[in-house]
Design a protein around this motif. Sequence first.
Motif, PDB file in Angstrom:
ATOM      1  N   ALA A   1       0.831  -1.214   0.000  1.00  0.00           N
ATOM      2  CA  ALA A   1       0.000   0.000   0.000  1.00  0.00           C
ATOM      3  C   ALA A   1       0.860   1.257   0.000  1.00  0.00           C
ATOM      4  O   ALA A   1       0.565   2.220  -0.713  1.00  0.00           O
ATOM      5  CB  ALA A   1      -0.935  -0.007   1.205  1.00  0.00           C
ATOM      6  N   GLN A   2       1.953   1.258   0.777  1.00  0.00           N
ATOM      7  CA  GLN A   2       2.843   2.411   0.800  1.00  0.00           C
ATOM      8  C   GLN A   2       3.557   2.590  -0.538  1.00  0.00           C
ATOM      9  O   GLN A   2       3.713   3.711  -1.020  1.00  0.00           O
ATOM     10  CB  GLN A   2       3.860   2.272   1.934  1.00  0.00           C
ATOM     11  CG  GLN A   2       3.303   2.600   3.273  1.00  0.00           C
ATOM     12  CD  GLN A   2       4.321   2.518   4.384  1.00  0.00           C
ATOM     13  OE1 GLN A   2       3.939   2.225   5.487  1.00  0.00           O
ATOM     14  NE2 GLN A   2       5.587   2.746   4.135  1.00  0.00           N
ATOM     15  N   ALA A   3       3.990   1.499  -1.151  1.00  0.00           N
ATOM     16  CA  ALA A   3       4.648   1.584  -2.449  1.00  0.00           C
ATOM     17  C   ALA A   3       3.670   2.088  -3.510  1.00  0.00           C
ATOM     18  O   ALA A   3       4.035   2.922  -4.351  1.00  0.00           O
ATOM     19  CB  ALA A   3       5.213   0.228  -2.852  1.00  0.00           C
ATOM     20  N   ASP A   4       2.430   1.616  -3.464  1.00  0.00           N
ATOM     21  CA  ASP A   4       1.418   2.083  -4.412  1.00  0.00           C
ATOM     22  C   ASP A   4       1.123   3.567  -4.223  1.00  0.00           C
ATOM     23  O   ASP A   4       0.935   4.302  -5.196  1.00  0.00           O
ATOM     24  CB  ASP A   4       0.121   1.284  -4.265  1.00  0.00           C
ATOM     25  CG  ASP A   4       0.253  -0.145  -4.752  1.00  0.00           C
ATOM     26  OD1 ASP A   4       1.244  -0.450  -5.456  1.00  0.00           O
ATOM     27  OD2 ASP A   4      -0.639  -0.965  -4.427  1.00  0.00           O
ATOM     28  N   GLU A   5       1.084   4.017  -2.978  1.00  0.00           N
ATOM     29  CA  GLU A   5       0.840   5.431  -2.692  1.00  0.00           C
ATOM     30  C   GLU A   5       1.973   6.294  -3.250  1.00  0.00           C
ATOM     31  O   GLU A   5       1.739   7.345  -3.858  1.00  0.00           O
ATOM     32  CB  GLU A   5       0.718   5.641  -1.182  1.00  0.00           C
ATOM     33  CG  GLU A   5       0.462   7.065  -0.780  1.00  0.00           C
ATOM     34  CD  GLU A   5       0.402   7.254   0.722  1.00  0.00           C
ATOM     35  OE1 GLU A   5       0.222   8.410   1.146  1.00  0.00           O
ATOM     36  OE2 GLU A   5       0.541   6.264   1.471  1.00  0.00           O
ATOM     37  N   ARG A   6       3.215   5.837  -3.069  1.00  0.00           N
ATOM     38  CA  ARG A   6       4.367   6.579  -3.579  1.00  0.00           C
ATOM     39  C   ARG A   6       4.326   6.651  -5.102  1.00  0.00           C
ATOM     40  O   ARG A   6       4.519   7.718  -5.686  1.00  0.00           O
ATOM     41  CB  ARG A   6       5.662   5.908  -3.119  1.00  0.00           C
ATOM     42  CG  ARG A   6       6.921   6.640  -3.540  1.00  0.00           C
ATOM     43  CD  ARG A   6       8.185   5.955  -3.074  1.00  0.00           C
ATOM     44  NE  ARG A   6       8.263   5.843  -1.625  1.00  0.00           N
ATOM     45  CZ  ARG A   6       8.201   4.691  -0.949  1.00  0.00           C
ATOM     46  NH1 ARG A   6       8.087   3.548  -1.590  1.00  0.00           N
ATOM     47  NH2 ARG A   6       8.271   4.669   0.365  1.00  0.00           N
ATOM     48  N   ILE A   7       4.034   5.535  -5.756  1.00  0.00           N
ATOM     49  CA  ILE A   7       3.973   5.508  -7.226  1.00  0.00           C
ATOM     50  C   ILE A   7       2.856   6.419  -7.729  1.00  0.00           C
ATOM     51  O   ILE A   7       3.033   7.173  -8.691  1.00  0.00           O
ATOM     52  CB  ILE A   7       3.796   4.061  -7.730  1.00  0.00           C
ATOM     53  CG1 ILE A   7       5.074   3.277  -7.489  1.00  0.00           C
ATOM     54  CG2 ILE A   7       3.401   4.029  -9.191  1.00  0.00           C
ATOM     55  CD1 ILE A   7       4.936   1.785  -7.704  1.00  0.00           C
ATOM     56  N   ARG A   8       1.681   6.365  -7.087  1.00  0.00           N
ATOM     57  CA  ARG A   8       0.551   7.203  -7.497  1.00  0.00           C
ATOM     58  C   ARG A   8       0.905   8.683  -7.368  1.00  0.00           C
ATOM     59  O   ARG A   8       0.601   9.485  -8.251  1.00  0.00           O
ATOM     60  CB  ARG A   8      -0.684   6.868  -6.663  1.00  0.00           C
ATOM     61  CG  ARG A   8      -1.925   7.621  -7.094  1.00  0.00           C
ATOM     62  CD  ARG A   8      -3.142   7.309  -6.252  1.00  0.00           C
ATOM     63  NE  ARG A   8      -2.923   7.710  -4.857  1.00  0.00           N
ATOM     64  CZ  ARG A   8      -2.879   6.888  -3.830  1.00  0.00           C
ATOM     65  NH1 ARG A   8      -3.039   5.594  -4.001  1.00  0.00           N
ATOM     66  NH2 ARG A   8      -2.672   7.331  -2.599  1.00  0.00           N
ATOM     67  N   ASP A   9       1.575   9.066  -6.280  1.00  0.00           N
ATOM     68  CA  ASP A   9       1.956  10.463  -6.095  1.00  0.00           C
ATOM     69  C   ASP A   9       2.965  10.903  -7.158  1.00  0.00           C
ATOM     70  O   ASP A   9       2.867  12.010  -7.695  1.00  0.00           O
ATOM     71  CB  ASP A   9       2.540  10.677  -4.697  1.00  0.00           C
ATOM     72  CG  ASP A   9       1.487  10.616  -3.613  1.00  0.00           C
ATOM     73  OD1 ASP A   9       0.282  10.774  -3.934  1.00  0.00           O
ATOM     74  OD2 ASP A   9       1.847  10.397  -2.444  1.00  0.00           O
TER      75      ASP A   9
END
Length: 137
Positions: free
Chosen positions: A80-88
């Motif tokens: 979830a944290q990696a996905d959040e970073r990629i989305r940002d």
Amino acid sequence: MRFRNVFLTLFLLPLFAGLVYFAKGASVPDTVECPGLLLGEDGEEHGVLMRPGDRSVCHLYDYPTARSTGSRDYEEQATAQADERIRDYQLGAAFAGYGVTGLFFVVSGLGPWRGSKAAVAVRADAGQGDDRHREEP
């Protein structure tokens, strides 16, 4: 000139938003942190840091309504944290790219407010070429 300032503002705002999203993506921690309540097997709270292989579960809450929204283990929270970073980063690239492209067109004068080449030529010739009103020295 007035339209140019408006267009500059319209493209500076997305560029600024893109930089904010880049900063937000860079601020996502590399360590896996529980954004909710991290409870161990004993039912006690264990701070916010999650460790690989730890059997603690991160319980997520919607704090304004005080309702549980689910739970995650270590791998799910890391994803979830990696996905959040990629989305940002993706949003930052999209906004910044839009802003930079727009600013390029505004600064280079290639935008729609410039007018057609024929209109520019007519305006340039309007002040020249009519010698009837010129006084002789």
